[in-house]
Design an enzyme around this catalytic site. Structure first.
Site: not given
Ligand SMILES: O=C(NCCNC(=O)c1cc(-c2ccc(F)cc2)cc(O)c1O)c1cc(O)ncn1
Ligand SMILES: [Mg+2]
Length: 214
Positions: A141, A144, A169-170, A199
């Site tokens: 998760d 991606k 996920d996703n 979600e």
């Molecule tokens: O953003 C970091 N991790 C989250 C990964 N997860 C996602 O990006 C994620 C995004 C979405 C999502 C879906 C639609 C939309 F319009 C915007 C976001 C949904 C989900 O369910 C996720 O799981 C991150 C930052 C950082 O600085 N360092 C390490 N990681």
């Molecule tokens: Mg997710």
């Protein structure tokens, strides 16, 4: 003096959930995300599918890639038998600081090991750090574009055994097309798609469950 969304999510947990009651923590986060602010937790709809897979696998060792605020960490850990563990990896220290407090509020510290760092750095160190042979369940998760390289890395590091389950996920939104293609084409995996929604929205998304055949 402006709070961040994860900080506001934590405040909602501390205000509305009962200490030591994981289900009330899950409920408080879902309520906050539906009524106040959207946040990228796996959510209640996909969360029920996650619950089903966790209950079916009944894992001793779980690896979660991408902790965020700890919502899915709590969902998973609340279902584990005694002595089972979730090792959860978060790259972003601000997210990790919130997740730590959410997991503590749920009273699940003993079942969870939260690491702040990059998955690519930590996956090769898992065996020596935690004295484990393989993971029974991996919940992907995080970023991606890291799903595929990290899956290949777990294979190379011998962290997957015959029957290990990957749950991603996703896979539709935001999407992980290269990962999806890999697990669906590879003879080393038996893959199944669980159609759901992003979600707290009506947008299509889903979870991909893949069994490593060894
Ligand atoms: O953003 C970091 N991790 C989250 C990964 N997860 C996602 O990006 C994620 C995004 C979405 C999502 C879906 C639609 C939309 F319009 C915007 C976001 C949904 C989900 O369910 C996720 O799981 C991150 C930052 C950082 O600085 N360092 C390490 N990681
Ligand atoms: Mg997710």
């Amino acid at each position: 003096t402006h709070s961040t969304r994860p900080q506001r999510l934590l405040s909602a947990v501390q205000k509305n959930a009962t200490r030591g009651d994981p289900s009330s923590v899950v409920k408080a986060i879902d309520q906050f995300c539906r009524q106040k602010e959207w946040a990228m937790n796996v959510g209640d709809e996909k969360g029920c599918i996650l619950d089903l897979v966790v209950s079916e696998v009944n894992p001793t060792f779980v690896l979660e890639l991408g902790t965020y605020c700890g919502y899915s960490t709590v969902r998973i850990a609340r279902l584990l038998p005694p002595h089972a563990k979730v090792i959860t990896l978060e790259f972003n220290p601000d997210f990790a600081a919130i997740a730590h407090q959410v997991i503590a509020w749920a009273g699940l510290e003993d079942k969870v090991h939260l690491i702040v760092g990059a998955s690519g750095d930590w996956i090769p160190k898992m065996k020596e750090q935690f004295g484990l042979n393989s993971f029974d369940l991996v919940f992907l998760d995080h970023w991606k574009d890291r799903y595929l390289p990290d899956t290949k890395l777990m294979e190379e590091c011998g962290l997957l055994r015959q029957g290990s389950i990957l749950l991603a996920d996703n896979v539709i939104c935001p999407g992980a097309p290269d990962y999806l293609d890999y697990v669906r084409r590879s003879s080393q995996y038996e893959s199944q798609y669980f159609k759901s929604h992003l979600e707290y929205t009506k947008v299509e998304d889903g979870l991909e469950k893949s069994i490593f055949l060894g």
